[in-house]
Scaffold this motif. Structure first.
Motif, PDB file in Angstrom:
ATOM      1  N   GLY A 190       8.769 -14.427   7.307  1.00  0.00           N
ATOM      2  CA  GLY A 190       7.728 -14.348   8.038  1.00  0.00           C
ATOM      3  C   GLY A 190       8.033 -13.657   9.380  1.00  0.00           C
ATOM      4  N   ARG A 191       9.082 -13.434   9.995  1.00  0.00           N
ATOM      5  CA  ARG A 191       9.044 -12.715  11.149  1.00  0.00           C
ATOM      6  C   ARG A 191       9.229 -11.123  10.557  1.00  0.00           C
ATOM      7  NH1 ARG A 191      12.731 -16.291  15.204  1.00  0.00           N
ATOM      8  NH2 ARG A 191      11.298 -17.900  15.697  1.00  0.00           N
ATOM      9  N   PHE A 192       9.944 -10.969   9.540  1.00  0.00           N
ATOM     10  CA  PHE A 192       9.962  -9.596   9.213  1.00  0.00           C
ATOM     11  C   PHE A 192       8.606  -9.039   8.871  1.00  0.00           C
ATOM     12  CE2 PHE A 192      10.183  -7.093   5.170  1.00  0.00           C
ATOM     13  CZ  PHE A 192      11.000  -5.685   5.711  1.00  0.00           C
ATOM     14  N   ALA A 193       7.683  -9.888   8.042  1.00  0.00           N
ATOM     15  CA  ALA A 193       6.560  -9.466   7.822  1.00  0.00           C
ATOM     16  C   ALA A 193       5.690  -9.091   9.050  1.00  0.00           C
ATOM     17  CB  ALA A 193       5.788 -10.450   6.804  1.00  0.00           C
ATOM     18  N   GLU A 194       5.545  -9.925  10.007  1.00  0.00           N
ATOM     19  CA  GLU A 194       4.944  -9.608  11.124  1.00  0.00           C
ATOM     20  C   GLU A 194       5.292  -8.360  12.006  1.00  0.00           C
ATOM     21  OE1 GLU A 194       5.555 -12.909  14.143  1.00  0.00           O
ATOM     22  OE2 GLU A 194       4.671 -14.308  12.803  1.00  0.00           O
ATOM     23  N   ALA A 195       6.669  -8.012  11.601  1.00  0.00           N
ATOM     24  CA  ALA A 195       6.964  -6.711  12.502  1.00  0.00           C
ATOM     25  C   ALA A 195       6.832  -5.405  11.470  1.00  0.00           C
ATOM     26  CB  ALA A 195       8.515  -7.006  12.798  1.00  0.00           C
ATOM     27  N   THR A 196       6.722  -5.470  10.207  1.00  0.00           N
ATOM     28  CA  THR A 196       6.682  -4.372   9.537  1.00  0.00           C
ATOM     29  C   THR A 196       5.513  -4.300   8.608  1.00  0.00           C
ATOM     30  OG1 THR A 196       7.728  -5.513   7.485  1.00  0.00           O
ATOM     31  CG2 THR A 196       9.397  -4.609   9.144  1.00  0.00           C
ATOM     32  N   ILE A 197       4.789  -5.287   8.311  1.00  0.00           N
ATOM     33  CA  ILE A 197       3.808  -5.158   7.067  1.00  0.00           C
ATOM     34  C   ILE A 197       2.553  -4.120   7.718  1.00  0.00           C
ATOM     35  CG2 ILE A 197       2.022  -7.002   7.899  1.00  0.00           C
ATOM     36  CD1 ILE A 197       2.401  -7.928   4.939  1.00  0.00           C
ATOM     37  N   ALA A 198       2.357  -4.191   9.033  1.00  0.00           N
ATOM     38  CA  ALA A 198       1.353  -3.080   9.169  1.00  0.00           C
ATOM     39  C   ALA A 198       1.747  -1.653   8.823  1.00  0.00           C
ATOM     40  CB  ALA A 198       0.940  -3.237  10.750  1.00  0.00           C
ATOM     41  N   GLU A 233      16.461  -4.915   3.652  1.00  0.00           N
ATOM     42  CA  GLU A 233      15.690  -4.620   4.910  1.00  0.00           C
ATOM     43  C   GLU A 233      15.879  -6.160   5.879  1.00  0.00           C
ATOM     44  OE1 GLU A 233      12.227  -2.689   4.273  1.00  0.00           O
ATOM     45  OE2 GLU A 233      12.978  -1.451   2.773  1.00  0.00           O
ATOM     46  N   ILE A 234      15.479  -6.867   5.095  1.00  0.00           N
ATOM     47  CA  ILE A 234      15.088  -8.163   5.812  1.00  0.00           C
ATOM     48  C   ILE A 234      16.660  -8.794   6.385  1.00  0.00           C
ATOM     49  CG2 ILE A 234      14.867 -10.887   5.619  1.00  0.00           C
ATOM     50  CD1 ILE A 234      12.595 -10.201   3.312  1.00  0.00           C
ATOM     51  N   ARG A 235      17.652  -8.444   5.671  1.00  0.00           N
ATOM     52  CA  ARG A 235      18.805  -8.884   6.424  1.00  0.00           C
ATOM     53  C   ARG A 235      19.184  -8.187   7.520  1.00  0.00           C
ATOM     54  NH1 ARG A 235      22.556 -12.274   4.009  1.00  0.00           N
ATOM     55  NH2 ARG A 235      24.120 -11.046   4.835  1.00  0.00           N
ATOM     56  N   LYS A 236      19.061  -6.885   7.448  1.00  0.00           N
ATOM     57  CA  LYS A 236      19.230  -5.985   8.445  1.00  0.00           C
ATOM     58  C   LYS A 236      18.213  -6.165   9.728  1.00  0.00           C
ATOM     59  CE  LYS A 236      19.203  -0.913   9.707  1.00  0.00           C
ATOM     60  NZ  LYS A 236      18.826   0.386   9.097  1.00  0.00           N
ATOM     61  N   PHE A 237      17.039  -6.460   9.626  1.00  0.00           N
ATOM     62  CA  PHE A 237      15.964  -6.735  10.600  1.00  0.00           C
ATOM     63  C   PHE A 237      16.492  -8.163  11.287  1.00  0.00           C
ATOM     64  CE2 PHE A 237      12.584  -9.329  11.959  1.00  0.00           C
ATOM     65  CZ  PHE A 237      11.891  -8.433  12.665  1.00  0.00           C
ATOM     66  N   HIS A 238      17.143  -9.030  10.656  1.00  0.00           N
ATOM     67  CA  HIS A 238      17.691 -10.211  11.530  1.00  0.00           C
ATOM     68  C   HIS A 238      19.089 -10.214  11.839  1.00  0.00           C
ATOM     69  CE1 HIS A 238      14.053 -12.550  10.954  1.00  0.00           C
ATOM     70  NE2 HIS A 238      13.891 -12.127   9.748  1.00  0.00           N
ATOM     71  N   GLY A 239      19.888  -9.000  11.689  1.00  0.00           N
ATOM     72  CA  GLY A 239      21.160  -8.824  11.915  1.00  0.00           C
ATOM     73  C   GLY A 239      22.237  -9.541  10.919  1.00  0.00           C
ATOM     74  N   ALA A 294      18.924 -17.915  -1.836  1.00  0.00           N
ATOM     75  CA  ALA A 294      20.332 -17.465  -2.191  1.00  0.00           C
ATOM     76  C   ALA A 294      20.390 -16.013  -1.852  1.00  0.00           C
ATOM     77  CB  ALA A 294      20.368 -17.715  -3.590  1.00  0.00           C
ATOM     78  N   TRP A 295      19.539 -15.093  -2.068  1.00  0.00           N
ATOM     79  CA  TRP A 295      19.679 -13.711  -1.742  1.00  0.00           C
ATOM     80  C   TRP A 295      19.711 -13.502  -0.528  1.00  0.00           C
ATOM     81  CZ3 TRP A 295      14.999 -11.931  -5.070  1.00  0.00           C
ATOM     82  CH2 TRP A 295      15.178 -12.111  -6.540  1.00  0.00           C
ATOM     83  N   LEU A 296      19.026 -14.085   0.410  1.00  0.00           N
ATOM     84  CA  LEU A 296      18.809 -13.826   1.692  1.00  0.00           C
ATOM     85  C   LEU A 296      20.094 -14.537   2.642  1.00  0.00           C
ATOM     86  CD1 LEU A 296      15.364 -14.156   2.521  1.00  0.00           C
ATOM     87  CD2 LEU A 296      16.610 -12.064   2.435  1.00  0.00           C
ATOM     88  N   LEU A 297      20.565 -15.582   2.101  1.00  0.00           N
ATOM     89  CA  LEU A 297      21.701 -16.304   3.054  1.00  0.00           C
ATOM     90  C   LEU A 297      22.925 -16.469   2.180  1.00  0.00           C
ATOM     91  CD1 LEU A 297      19.415 -19.047   4.371  1.00  0.00           C
ATOM     92  CD2 LEU A 297      20.019 -17.022   5.508  1.00  0.00           C
ATOM     93  N   GLY A 298      23.005 -16.196   1.003  1.00  0.00           N
ATOM     94  CA  GLY A 298      24.064 -16.492   0.376  1.00  0.00           C
ATOM     95  C   GLY A 298      24.941 -15.278  -0.268  1.00  0.00           C
ATOM     96  N   PRO A 299      25.811 -15.301  -1.145  1.00  0.00           N
ATOM     97  CA  PRO A 299      26.692 -14.331  -1.783  1.00  0.00           C
ATOM     98  C   PRO A 299      25.802 -13.845  -2.880  1.00  0.00           C
ATOM     99  CG  PRO A 299      27.716 -16.545  -2.327  1.00  0.00           C
ATOM    100  CD  PRO A 299      26.713 -16.890  -1.134  1.00  0.00           C
ATOM    101  N   GLU A 300      24.913 -14.668  -3.514  1.00  0.00           N
ATOM    102  CA  GLU A 300      24.167 -14.298  -4.499  1.00  0.00           C
ATOM    103  C   GLU A 300      23.237 -12.816  -4.353  1.00  0.00           C
ATOM    104  OE1 GLU A 300      24.008 -17.325  -3.344  1.00  0.00           O
ATOM    105  OE2 GLU A 300      24.878 -18.395  -4.867  1.00  0.00           O
TER     106      GLU A 300
END
Length: 87
Positions: free
Chosen positions: A29-37, A79-85, A60-66
């Motif tokens: 959600g926060r990624f979308a708020e910042a980038t969707i426009a 992009e989402i992982r980078k956005f959130h560090g 699994a993709w965003l938080l795990g080894p998968e």
């Protein structure tokens, strides 16, 4: 910008922030708020397809080894992982 694109952007932003789990609501959600426009029509279509993926897979993709198994959505996951560090 066409009205159709604006509706799609709002719908995608809402879907991104209402995934069903707090973790995904915040990450996606926060990624979308910042980038969707700034997304092009092609990027928005790809993001909409990403939003159709099941929550367990996204988590699994965003938080795990998968995350290496994200396939066609590896770019969005990165992009989402980078956005959130998250690396």
């Amino acid at each position: 910008m066409s009205d159709d694109m604006e509706v799609r952007r709002r719908r995608a932003q809402w879907r991104a922030g209402h995934r069903g789990t707090k973790e995904l609501d915040l990450l996606v959600g926060r990624f979308a708020e910042a980038t969707i426009a700034g997304m092009s029509e092609a990027d928005l279509a790809h993001f909409e397809q990403f939003l159709a993926v099941s929550d367990p897979d996204l988590q699994a993709w965003l938080l795990g080894p998968e995350r290496a198994e994200a396939g066609a959505f590896g770019d969005v996951v990165g992009e989402i992982r980078k956005f959130h560090g998250l690396g």
